[in-house]
Design a protein around this motif. Structure first.
Motif, PDB file in Angstrom:
ATOM      1  N   GLY A  49      -0.586   5.165   8.825  1.00 11.31           N
ATOM      2  CA  GLY A  49      -0.997   4.013   8.025  1.00 11.31           C
ATOM      3  C   GLY A  49      -1.658   2.906   8.824  1.00 11.31           C
ATOM      4  O   GLY A  49      -1.641   1.751   8.419  1.00 11.31           O
ATOM      5  N   LEU A  50      -2.275   3.250   9.988  1.00 13.38           N
ATOM      6  CA  LEU A  50      -2.933   2.235  10.814  1.00 13.38           C
ATOM      7  C   LEU A  50      -4.441   2.257  10.617  1.00 13.38           C
ATOM      8  O   LEU A  50      -5.062   3.319  10.630  1.00 13.38           O
ATOM      9  N   VAL A  51      -5.003   1.067  10.448  1.00 12.51           N
ATOM     10  CA  VAL A  51      -6.448   0.894  10.392  1.00 12.51           C
ATOM     11  C   VAL A  51      -6.833   0.035  11.590  1.00 12.51           C
ATOM     12  O   VAL A  51      -6.366  -1.099  11.716  1.00 12.51           O
ATOM     13  N   VAL A  52      -7.674   0.584  12.488  1.00  6.40           N
ATOM     14  CA  VAL A  52      -8.142  -0.168  13.652  1.00  6.40           C
ATOM     15  C   VAL A  52      -9.590  -0.555  13.391  1.00  6.40           C
ATOM     16  O   VAL A  52     -10.467   0.305  13.273  1.00  6.40           O
ATOM     17  N   MET A  53      -9.823  -1.863  13.266  1.00  6.87           N
ATOM     18  CA  MET A  53     -11.170  -2.382  13.025  1.00  6.87           C
ATOM     19  C   MET A  53     -11.683  -2.968  14.335  1.00  6.87           C
ATOM     20  O   MET A  53     -10.958  -3.707  15.008  1.00  6.87           O
ATOM     21  N   THR A  54     -12.923  -2.637  14.698  1.00 12.77           N
ATOM     22  CA  THR A  54     -13.473  -3.110  15.960  1.00 12.77           C
ATOM     23  C   THR A  54     -14.882  -3.660  15.767  1.00 12.77           C
ATOM     24  O   THR A  54     -15.606  -3.239  14.873  1.00 12.77           O
ATOM     25  N   GLY A  55     -15.217  -4.592  16.650  1.00  8.06           N
ATOM     26  CA  GLY A  55     -16.554  -5.168  16.672  1.00  8.06           C
ATOM     27  C   GLY A  55     -16.746  -6.273  15.651  1.00  8.06           C
ATOM     28  O   GLY A  55     -16.817  -6.017  14.465  1.00  8.06           O
ATOM     29  N   PRO A  91       0.818  -1.205   0.000  1.00  6.06           N
ATOM     30  CA  PRO A  91       0.000   0.000   0.000  1.00  6.06           C
ATOM     31  C   PRO A  91       0.854   1.258   0.000  1.00  6.06           C
ATOM     32  O   PRO A  91       2.028   1.223   0.341  1.00  6.06           O
ATOM     33  N   ASP A  92       0.231   2.360  -0.365  1.00  8.10           N
ATOM     34  CA  ASP A  92       0.916   3.640  -0.387  1.00  8.10           C
ATOM     35  C   ASP A  92       0.101   4.654   0.402  1.00  8.10           C
ATOM     36  O   ASP A  92      -0.824   5.262  -0.135  1.00  8.10           O
ATOM     37  N   PRO A  93       0.411   4.844   1.715  1.00  5.15           N
ATOM     38  CA  PRO A  93      -0.353   5.786   2.524  1.00  5.15           C
ATOM     39  C   PRO A  93      -0.279   7.230   2.034  1.00  5.15           C
ATOM     40  O   PRO A  93      -1.071   8.063   2.440  1.00  5.15           O
ATOM     41  N   ASP A  94       0.667   7.533   1.134  1.00  4.96           N
ATOM     42  CA  ASP A  94       0.776   8.884   0.591  1.00  4.96           C
ATOM     43  C   ASP A  94      -0.027   9.065  -0.697  1.00  4.96           C
ATOM     44  O   ASP A  94      -0.119  10.180  -1.214  1.00  4.96           O
ATOM     45  N   ALA A  95      -0.599   7.983  -1.214  1.00  7.22           N
ATOM     46  CA  ALA A  95      -1.388   8.065  -2.438  1.00  7.22           C
ATOM     47  C   ALA A  95      -2.681   8.831  -2.164  1.00  7.22           C
ATOM     48  O   ALA A  95      -3.175   8.866  -1.032  1.00  7.22           O
ATOM     49  N   GLN A 144     -11.052  -7.023  17.860  1.00  9.53           N
ATOM     50  CA  GLN A 144     -10.306  -5.879  17.334  1.00  9.53           C
ATOM     51  C   GLN A 144      -9.154  -6.369  16.477  1.00  9.53           C
ATOM     52  O   GLN A 144      -8.525  -7.382  16.783  1.00  9.53           O
ATOM     53  N   MET A 145      -8.873  -5.633  15.414  1.00 12.99           N
ATOM     54  CA  MET A 145      -7.720  -5.918  14.573  1.00 12.99           C
ATOM     55  C   MET A 145      -7.096  -4.586  14.181  1.00 12.99           C
ATOM     56  O   MET A 145      -7.789  -3.679  13.719  1.00 12.99           O
ATOM     57  N   THR A 146      -5.786  -4.475  14.389  1.00 12.54           N
ATOM     58  CA  THR A 146      -5.053  -3.280  13.976  1.00 12.54           C
ATOM     59  C   THR A 146      -4.175  -3.657  12.798  1.00 12.54           C
ATOM     60  O   THR A 146      -3.306  -4.518  12.919  1.00 12.54           O
ATOM     61  N   VAL A 147      -4.437  -3.030  11.652  1.00 20.96           N
ATOM     62  CA  VAL A 147      -3.689  -3.309  10.425  1.00 20.96           C
ATOM     63  C   VAL A 147      -2.683  -2.183  10.211  1.00 20.96           C
ATOM     64  O   VAL A 147      -3.047  -1.004  10.226  1.00 20.96           O
ATOM     65  N   ASN A 148      -1.423  -2.553  10.013  1.00 22.95           N
ATOM     66  CA  ASN A 148      -0.386  -1.598   9.669  1.00 22.95           C
ATOM     67  C   ASN A 148      -0.178  -1.708   8.161  1.00 22.95           C
ATOM     68  O   ASN A 148       0.412  -2.668   7.674  1.00 22.95           O
ATOM     69  N   LEU A 149      -0.703  -0.726   7.427  1.00 25.91           N
ATOM     70  CA  LEU A 149      -0.629  -0.774   5.971  1.00 25.91           C
ATOM     71  C   LEU A 149       0.786  -0.598   5.453  1.00 25.91           C
ATOM     72  O   LEU A 149       1.097  -1.028   4.345  1.00 25.91           O
ATOM     73  N   LEU A 207     -17.372   3.939  -0.912  1.00 28.09           N
ATOM     74  CA  LEU A 207     -16.192   3.214  -1.383  1.00 28.09           C
ATOM     75  C   LEU A 207     -15.000   4.150  -1.273  1.00 28.09           C
ATOM     76  O   LEU A 207     -14.999   5.238  -1.858  1.00 28.09           O
ATOM     77  N   VAL A 208     -14.003   3.717  -0.494  1.00 29.32           N
ATOM     78  CA  VAL A 208     -12.757   4.477  -0.340  1.00 29.32           C
ATOM     79  C   VAL A 208     -11.667   3.687  -1.046  1.00 29.32           C
ATOM     80  O   VAL A 208     -11.494   2.490  -0.789  1.00 29.32           O
ATOM     81  N   SER A 209     -10.923   4.354  -1.918  1.00 29.60           N
ATOM     82  CA  SER A 209      -9.806   3.717  -2.623  1.00 29.60           C
ATOM     83  C   SER A 209      -8.548   4.518  -2.355  1.00 29.60           C
ATOM     84  O   SER A 209      -8.558   5.746  -2.424  1.00 29.60           O
ATOM     85  N   GLN A 210      -7.481   3.803  -2.048  1.00 24.16           N
ATOM     86  CA  GLN A 210      -6.166   4.429  -1.928  1.00 24.16           C
ATOM     87  C   GLN A 210      -5.177   3.451  -2.518  1.00 24.16           C
ATOM     88  O   GLN A 210      -4.877   2.419  -1.924  1.00 24.16           O
ATOM     89  N   GLY A 211      -4.683   3.770  -3.696  1.00 23.18           N
ATOM     90  CA  GLY A 211      -3.856   2.801  -4.409  1.00 23.18           C
ATOM     91  C   GLY A 211      -4.703   1.576  -4.706  1.00 23.18           C
ATOM     92  O   GLY A 211      -5.805   1.693  -5.235  1.00 23.18           O
TER      93      GLY A 211
END
Length: 163
Positions: A117-123, A34-38, A138-143, A63-67
């Protein structure tokens, strides 16, 4: 005797994995770098802007798109920094889905902090990676690193005869 040793080894591995899963576990996430700067592209049915708070609310089929990363949700709050640029995205409404490569995760909500670049998903998090499925609260994704950490009653099913 060899079968008994194999059974004891398998049981110890499964029990050890169960303990690790109960405390949280790290997994890879995404096969796409992934590209957090895109640029972040958002598509939705409606948009409400609040100039005073510096927030935008997208609703309906968001719909969110990043790269090559995709995030879908019923509702998305975009919080902007006072000096400009996006601070974070908050996806809510249940059925929030994050897809990167062949990996997909679903949860009740997700918060994406752009700078780190962190996405924290909960529930009710459900992570699907090919034939493997894990659940957690909970899941924390480091993109940036392509890794994720799952916490809160993590569960998976181990298949001893995987192909």
């Amino acid at each position: 005797m060899a079968k008994f040793r194999f059974l004891v080894l398998c049981l110890s591995l499964i029990c050890g994995a169960g303990i690790a899963l109960a405390q949280g576990t790290n997994v890879g996430f995404g096969t796409v770098q992934p590209d957090p700067d895109a640029p972040v592209e958002v598509t939705a049915d409606t948009l409400d802007l609040d100039q005073e708070t510096g927030q935008a609310v997208f609703a309906g089929n968001v719909l969110v798109s990043q790269g090559l990363m995709r995030l879908t949700a019923p509702r998305l709050l975009v919080v902007y920094r006072s000096e400009g640029g996006i601070e974070r995205l908050e996806a809510t409404g249940g059925g929030v889905i994050l897809v990167s490569g062949e990996d997909a995760a679903e949860a009740d909500r997700a918060e994406y902090t752009i700078d780190n670049g962190l996405v924290v998903m909960t529930g009710n998090v459900l992570l699907t990676q090919g034939p493997n499925v894990l659940t957690a609260q909970q899941m924390t994704v480091n993109l940036v690193t392509g890794t994720a950490q799952m916490n809160g009653r993590v569960k998976t099913i181990l298949n001893p005869k995987s192909e």
